[in-house]
Design a protein around this motif. Structure first.
Motif, PDB file in Angstrom:
ATOM      1  N   ILE A 163       0.755  -1.350  -0.039  1.00 25.25           N
ATOM      2  CA  ILE A 163       0.013  -0.031  -0.058  1.00 25.25           C
ATOM      3  C   ILE A 163       0.733   1.089  -0.093  1.00 25.25           C
ATOM      4  O   ILE A 163       0.763   2.128  -0.605  1.00 25.25           O
ATOM      5  CB  ILE A 163      -0.918  -0.094   1.233  1.00 25.25           C
ATOM      6  N   SER A 164       1.643   1.400   0.611  1.00 28.43           N
ATOM      7  CA  SER A 164       2.684   2.437   0.890  1.00 28.43           C
ATOM      8  C   SER A 164       3.639   2.685  -0.360  1.00 28.43           C
ATOM      9  O   SER A 164       3.687   3.871  -0.768  1.00 28.43           O
ATOM     10  CB  SER A 164       3.626   2.482   2.321  1.00 28.43           C
ATOM     11  N   LEU A 165       4.173   1.495  -0.915  1.00 27.22           N
ATOM     12  CA  LEU A 165       5.111   1.568  -2.126  1.00 27.22           C
ATOM     13  C   LEU A 165       4.135   2.002  -3.174  1.00 27.22           C
ATOM     14  O   LEU A 165       4.390   2.911  -4.318  1.00 27.22           O
ATOM     15  CB  LEU A 165       5.859   0.318  -2.220  1.00 27.22           C
ATOM     16  N   ASN A 223       6.560  10.180   1.789  1.00 20.99           N
ATOM     17  CA  ASN A 223       5.095   9.909   1.199  1.00 20.99           C
ATOM     18  C   ASN A 223       5.067   8.457   1.789  1.00 20.99           C
ATOM     19  O   ASN A 223       4.172   7.853   2.180  1.00 20.99           O
ATOM     20  CB  ASN A 223       4.936  10.135  -0.140  1.00 20.99           C
ATOM     21  N   ILE A 224       6.303   7.446   1.544  1.00 22.94           N
ATOM     22  CA  ILE A 224       6.089   6.162   2.290  1.00 22.94           C
ATOM     23  C   ILE A 224       5.822   6.203   3.731  1.00 22.94           C
ATOM     24  O   ILE A 224       4.959   5.421   4.253  1.00 22.94           O
ATOM     25  CB  ILE A 224       7.422   5.329   2.088  1.00 22.94           C
ATOM     26  N   ILE A 225       6.405   7.003   4.464  1.00 22.92           N
ATOM     27  CA  ILE A 225       6.494   7.431   5.918  1.00 22.92           C
ATOM     28  C   ILE A 225       4.888   7.810   6.241  1.00 22.92           C
ATOM     29  O   ILE A 225       4.146   7.141   7.041  1.00 22.92           O
ATOM     30  CB  ILE A 225       7.177   8.192   6.613  1.00 22.92           C
ATOM     31  N   LEU A 226       4.051   8.723   5.507  1.00 23.58           N
ATOM     32  CA  LEU A 226       2.781   9.223   5.486  1.00 23.58           C
ATOM     33  C   LEU A 226       1.920   8.032   5.447  1.00 23.58           C
ATOM     34  O   LEU A 226       0.900   7.724   6.090  1.00 23.58           O
ATOM     35  CB  LEU A 226       2.595  10.248   4.713  1.00 23.58           C
ATOM     36  N   ALA A 227       2.260   7.336   4.280  1.00 21.31           N
ATOM     37  CA  ALA A 227       1.356   6.001   3.906  1.00 21.31           C
ATOM     38  C   ALA A 227       1.440   4.972   5.095  1.00 21.31           C
ATOM     39  O   ALA A 227       0.374   4.328   5.118  1.00 21.31           O
ATOM     40  CB  ALA A 227       1.501   5.723   2.580  1.00 21.31           C
ATOM     41  N   TRP A 228       2.419   4.714   5.243  1.00 20.39           N
ATOM     42  CA  TRP A 228       2.711   3.492   6.327  1.00 20.39           C
ATOM     43  C   TRP A 228       2.100   3.725   7.621  1.00 20.39           C
ATOM     44  O   TRP A 228       1.562   2.860   8.414  1.00 20.39           O
ATOM     45  CB  TRP A 228       4.225   3.648   6.756  1.00 20.39           C
ATOM     46  N   ASN A 229       2.178   5.261   8.038  1.00 21.33           N
ATOM     47  CA  ASN A 229       1.569   5.605   9.207  1.00 21.33           C
ATOM     48  C   ASN A 229      -0.080   5.872   9.459  1.00 21.33           C
ATOM     49  O   ASN A 229      -0.856   6.164  10.256  1.00 21.33           O
ATOM     50  CB  ASN A 229       2.309   6.714  10.256  1.00 21.33           C
ATOM     51  N   GLU A 230      -0.633   6.066   7.977  1.00 15.57           N
ATOM     52  CA  GLU A 230      -1.964   6.377   8.002  1.00 15.57           C
ATOM     53  C   GLU A 230      -3.112   5.060   8.717  1.00 15.57           C
ATOM     54  O   GLU A 230      -2.740   4.075   8.344  1.00 15.57           O
ATOM     55  CB  GLU A 230      -2.431   6.320   6.512  1.00 15.57           C
ATOM     56  N   ALA A 231      -3.766   5.739   9.641  1.00 18.62           N
ATOM     57  CA  ALA A 231      -4.525   5.107  10.354  1.00 18.62           C
ATOM     58  C   ALA A 231      -6.084   5.160  10.170  1.00 18.62           C
ATOM     59  O   ALA A 231      -6.912   4.200  10.054  1.00 18.62           O
ATOM     60  CB  ALA A 231      -4.405   5.081  11.981  1.00 18.62           C
ATOM     61  N   PHE A 232      -6.461   6.501   9.799  1.00 18.11           N
ATOM     62  CA  PHE A 232      -7.999   6.498   9.755  1.00 18.11           C
ATOM     63  C   PHE A 232      -8.486   5.665   8.557  1.00 18.11           C
ATOM     64  O   PHE A 232      -9.519   5.044   8.747  1.00 18.11           O
ATOM     65  CB  PHE A 232      -8.240   8.033   9.535  1.00 18.11           C
ATOM     66  N   TRP A 233      -8.184   5.939   7.380  1.00 18.28           N
ATOM     67  CA  TRP A 233      -8.587   5.318   6.280  1.00 18.28           C
ATOM     68  C   TRP A 233      -8.131   3.764   6.335  1.00 18.28           C
ATOM     69  O   TRP A 233      -9.334   3.128   5.911  1.00 18.28           O
ATOM     70  CB  TRP A 233      -8.140   5.912   4.954  1.00 18.28           C
ATOM     71  N   ALA A 256      -9.790  -7.290   6.989  1.00 15.28           N
ATOM     72  CA  ALA A 256      -8.938  -8.712   7.154  1.00 15.28           C
ATOM     73  C   ALA A 256      -7.797  -8.446   6.220  1.00 15.28           C
ATOM     74  O   ALA A 256      -6.937  -8.640   6.239  1.00 15.28           O
ATOM     75  CB  ALA A 256      -9.552  -9.744   7.340  1.00 15.28           C
ATOM     76  N   LYS A 257      -8.569  -8.716   4.916  1.00 12.80           N
ATOM     77  CA  LYS A 257      -7.476  -9.097   3.763  1.00 12.80           C
ATOM     78  C   LYS A 257      -6.484  -8.048   3.542  1.00 12.80           C
ATOM     79  O   LYS A 257      -5.238  -8.420   3.061  1.00 12.80           O
ATOM     80  CB  LYS A 257      -8.463  -9.382   2.674  1.00 12.80           C
ATOM     81  N   ALA A 258      -6.905  -6.821   3.242  1.00  9.52           N
ATOM     82  CA  ALA A 258      -5.757  -5.716   3.236  1.00  9.52           C
ATOM     83  C   ALA A 258      -5.612  -4.880   4.291  1.00  9.52           C
ATOM     84  O   ALA A 258      -4.795  -3.816   4.147  1.00  9.52           O
ATOM     85  CB  ALA A 258      -6.602  -4.684   2.062  1.00  9.52           C
ATOM     86  N   ALA A 259      -5.989  -5.256   5.533  1.00  6.86           N
ATOM     87  CA  ALA A 259      -5.597  -4.579   6.926  1.00  6.86           C
ATOM     88  C   ALA A 259      -4.047  -4.608   6.919  1.00  6.86           C
ATOM     89  O   ALA A 259      -3.279  -5.458   6.996  1.00  6.86           O
ATOM     90  CB  ALA A 259      -6.050  -5.206   8.024  1.00  6.86           C
ATOM     91  N   PRO A 260      -3.351  -3.136   6.948  1.00  4.48           N
ATOM     92  CA  PRO A 260      -2.112  -2.982   7.149  1.00  4.48           C
ATOM     93  C   PRO A 260      -1.734  -2.956   8.745  1.00  4.48           C
ATOM     94  O   PRO A 260      -2.405  -3.490   9.637  1.00  4.48           O
ATOM     95  CB  PRO A 260      -1.594  -1.544   6.481  1.00  4.48           C
ATOM     96  N   LEU A 261      -0.420  -2.670   9.049  1.00  2.00           N
ATOM     97  CA  LEU A 261      -0.061  -2.650  10.204  1.00  2.00           C
ATOM     98  C   LEU A 261      -0.711  -1.864  11.392  1.00  2.00           C
ATOM     99  O   LEU A 261      -0.572  -2.080  12.706  1.00  2.00           O
ATOM    100  CB  LEU A 261       1.583  -2.525  10.531  1.00  2.00           C
ATOM    101  N   THR A 262      -1.043  -0.865  10.871  1.00  2.00           N
ATOM    102  CA  THR A 262      -1.928   0.024  11.752  1.00  2.00           C
ATOM    103  C   THR A 262      -3.356  -0.413  12.248  1.00  2.00           C
ATOM    104  O   THR A 262      -3.719  -0.391  13.506  1.00  2.00           O
ATOM    105  CB  THR A 262      -2.431   1.299  10.746  1.00  2.00           C
ATOM    106  N   ALA A 263      -4.057  -1.150  11.457  1.00  2.00           N
ATOM    107  CA  ALA A 263      -4.954  -2.091  11.838  1.00  2.00           C
ATOM    108  C   ALA A 263      -4.595  -3.236  12.827  1.00  2.00           C
ATOM    109  O   ALA A 263      -5.122  -3.588  13.504  1.00  2.00           O
ATOM    110  CB  ALA A 263      -5.788  -2.628  10.824  1.00  2.00           C
TER     111      ALA A 263
END
Length: 276
Positions: free
Chosen positions: A78-80, A204-214, A221-228
Motif C-alpha cells: 500500500i505504501s509503495l 510519502n512512504i512514511i505518511l502512507a505507512w502511518n495512515e490509520a484513519f482510512w 482482514a484481507k488488506a489490513a496493514p500494520l496500523t489495523a
C-alpha cells in the motif's frame, strides 16, 4: 570575546537540539521497553525504566495471535504503491506548474494544499459508499487509490519546489537539441531532481505507512496493514499495554530502520536548493 560567545551559543543550541530530540524519541523508547515487560510490570506504579524482568513472551503471543507477515506485506504494498502512483501523477503536474507560464499557479497549489485541511471524517461516508459499490472495500487497490489522492497535494507541492530550483535554460537547451517533451521530463528534469524526488518518495512512504484513519475504516482482514494490526490489541476487556507495545514495536520497526538508513538522503532532499 566573539569567539567565546559563538562557542557558547553553539553548545547551547546543541544541548537544546538534543533535549528536543530526546523528548520526541522518549515515547518510542518507552513503547519498546514496555514491549519486553510483563503485563503486571507494564502497569506498575511507579514504573521502572530498565529494572524489570525482560521477556519475549509478548512478541511470541502477538505472532501466535495475528498474521504479522500479512499485515506487513499489506503495508509495504500500500505504501509503495500509493507513493509510486503519486509520483507518476505528480512529476508531470509539478513540471507543468514550474516551467509552463501560468497566472494562477500559486493559487492552484494553495487550493490543492487546502484539501489537506479538510477533516477526513467529513468525506468518510461518500468514500465508503463509493468503495462499497465498486467492490473496493478491504482491498489493497482501494487503499492505494485513496492514499494516493490524500497525499498527492503534498507530493506536487514538494516537487514543484524542487523543480523551481532547476534553471529553465537547461530545458530550453534540451529543446534546441531536439529533445521531445518525454525526453525533457524523463532524461533531463528527473535526473537533476533526484534528491528532491527521493526525499518526496521517502516522506510519502512514511505518511502512507502511518495512515490509520482510512486503513481502519476501509479494511477488515484481507488488506489490513500494520496500523489495523496495532488497533486489534484494543479490546473491550481493556488495554493490554505490554502486548500493545509489542505490536506497536513490530509495526514501527521497519519504518524506523528505513528512516535511519535514509536519513542523509532525506535531509539532502529536504534542503535541496536551499544553498546556492
Amino acid at each position: 570575546m566573539a569567539r567565546r560567545a559563538t562557542g557558547t551559543r553553539k553548545i547551547l543550541v546543541t544541548l537544546a537540539a538534543w533535549s528536543v530530540g530526546l523528548a520526541i524519541f522518549f515515547p518510542i523508547l518507552w513503547t519498546i521497553l514496555t514491549s519486553f515487560k510483563t503485563e503486571a510490570e507494564a502497569i506498575a506504579s511507579p514504573p521502572s525504566l530498565f529494572a524489570f524482568r525482560w521477556t519475549l513472551e509478548n512478541y511470541v503471543e502477538v505472532n501466535a495471535r495475528s498474521d504479522y507477515f500479512l499485515h506487513f506485506m499489506n503495508s509495504v504494498v500500500i505504501s509503495l504503491g500509493s507513493t509510486l502512483l503519486g509520483l507518476l501523477i505528480a512529476i508531470p503536474a509539478a513540471w507543468s506548474m514550474a516551467f509552463v507560464p501560468a497566472r494562477r499557479t500559486k493559487d492552484i497549489l494553495m487550493w490543492m494544499l487546502s484539501t489537506k485541511m479538510l477533516p477526513p471524517v467529513g468525506v468518510l461516508v461518500p468514500i465508503y459508499l463509493i468503495f462499497r459499490d465498486f467492490g473496493l472495500l478491504d482491498t489493497r487497490i482501494g487503499l492505494i487509490v485513496v492514499l494516493t489522492l490524500i497525499n498527492l497535494p503534498i507530493i506536487v507541492w514538494m516537487l514543484f519546489t524542487y523543480f523551481k530550483e532547476i534553471p529553465g535554460e537547461i530545458l530550453e537547451a534540451a529543446r534546441m537539441d531536439g529533445a521531445s517533451l518525454w525526453d525533457e521530463v524523463v532524461h533531463v528534469l528527473t535526473p537533476m531532481a533526484v534528491p528532491g524526488i527521493a526525499s518526496t518518495l521517502l516522506l510519502n512512504i512514511i505518511l502512507a505507512w502511518n495512515e490509520a484513519f482510512w486503513t481502519l475504516n476501509l479494511t477488515a482482514a484481507k488488506a489490513a496493514p500494520l496500523t489495523a494490526f496495532i488497533a486489534s490489541y484494543s479490546s473491550p476487556e481493556g488495554l493490554f499495554y505490554a502486548k500493545l507495545s509489542a505490536a506497536s514495536t513490530l509495526a514501527i520497526a521497519p519504518i524506523l530502520i528505513l528512516g535511519w538508513f535514509s536519513q542523509k538522503q532525506l535531509v539532502r532532499g529536504l534542503t535541496f536548493g536551499a544553498v546556492k
